[in-house]
Design a protein around this motif. Sequence first.
Motif, PDB file in Angstrom:
ATOM      1  N   ASP A  39       0.862  -1.178   0.000  1.00 53.46           N
ATOM      2  CA  ASP A  39       0.000   0.000   0.000  1.00 53.46           C
ATOM      3  C   ASP A  39       0.902   1.233   0.000  1.00 53.46           C
ATOM      4  O   ASP A  39       1.514   1.571   1.022  1.00 53.46           O
ATOM      5  CB  ASP A  39      -0.903  -0.026   1.230  1.00 53.46           C
ATOM      6  CG  ASP A  39      -1.790   1.194   1.345  1.00 53.46           C
ATOM      7  OD1 ASP A  39      -1.684   2.125   0.509  1.00 53.46           O
ATOM      8  OD2 ASP A  39      -2.601   1.222   2.288  1.00 53.46           O
ATOM      9  N   LYS A  93       0.953   4.573   2.401  1.00 56.33           N
ATOM     10  CA  LYS A  93       1.596   4.609   3.721  1.00 56.33           C
ATOM     11  C   LYS A  93       2.814   5.531   3.703  1.00 56.33           C
ATOM     12  O   LYS A  93       3.287   5.937   2.644  1.00 56.33           O
ATOM     13  CB  LYS A  93       2.052   3.206   4.130  1.00 56.33           C
ATOM     14  CG  LYS A  93       0.932   2.220   4.324  1.00 56.33           C
ATOM     15  CD  LYS A  93       1.506   0.864   4.687  1.00 56.33           C
ATOM     16  CE  LYS A  93       0.431  -0.184   4.885  1.00 56.33           C
ATOM     17  NZ  LYS A  93       1.030  -1.485   5.211  1.00 56.33           N
ATOM     18  N   ASP A  94       3.357   5.783   4.870  1.00 56.07           N
ATOM     19  CA  ASP A  94       4.558   6.613   4.952  1.00 56.07           C
ATOM     20  C   ASP A  94       5.760   5.848   4.392  1.00 56.07           C
ATOM     21  O   ASP A  94       5.777   4.625   4.349  1.00 56.07           O
ATOM     22  CB  ASP A  94       4.809   7.067   6.398  1.00 56.07           C
ATOM     23  CG  ASP A  94       5.139   5.886   7.290  1.00 56.07           C
ATOM     24  OD1 ASP A  94       6.336   5.648   7.526  1.00 56.07           O
ATOM     25  OD2 ASP A  94       4.191   5.197   7.728  1.00 56.07           O
ATOM     26  N   SER A 118       7.413   2.950   6.429  1.00 50.70           N
ATOM     27  CA  SER A 118       6.636   1.702   6.428  1.00 50.70           C
ATOM     28  C   SER A 118       6.817   0.947   5.118  1.00 50.70           C
ATOM     29  O   SER A 118       6.974  -0.274   5.106  1.00 50.70           O
ATOM     30  CB  SER A 118       5.147   1.989   6.637  1.00 50.70           C
ATOM     31  OG  SER A 118       4.918   2.569   7.888  1.00 50.70           O
TER      32      SER A 118
END
Length: 129
Positions: free
Chosen positions: A111, A114-115, A118
């Motif tokens: 994904d 996300k940051d 991550s």
Amino acid sequence: EDSEKEFVVFERNYLSSLSHSYAVGQLCGNNAMYKEVYKWYNDNINKRIVYPDIYIIFDLNIEMSLERIEKRNASVANEIWIDAEYMKLCEKYKEEFLKKNKKHFEVHRIDASKDIDSIYSEVLSILGL
């Protein structure tokens, strides 16, 4: 030379060239370029080029992708690359390719909303690092 390394990471692979030539052909109504790229790919797969062991797909919806491009405020080499319909065609092609050829490689999805830390951790985990 690359085969001597433990990991060889490409930002893009032949799948990118295939999907981009497919999308251009669909939008322009002329699949000649795609047919040429696809023929080259099929003539060379497992000869001069090989399937990757892993595809890591960074999932990000098109709207968020376009927002990020706009926020960067950087010039884009080809304006068609930031057209939503073009991006949808590329994604459609990539999904069909991955589904059709899944016996040749692993596919991992991250994904990408996300940051960055991550995302980086997930990549390392996929690579077993």
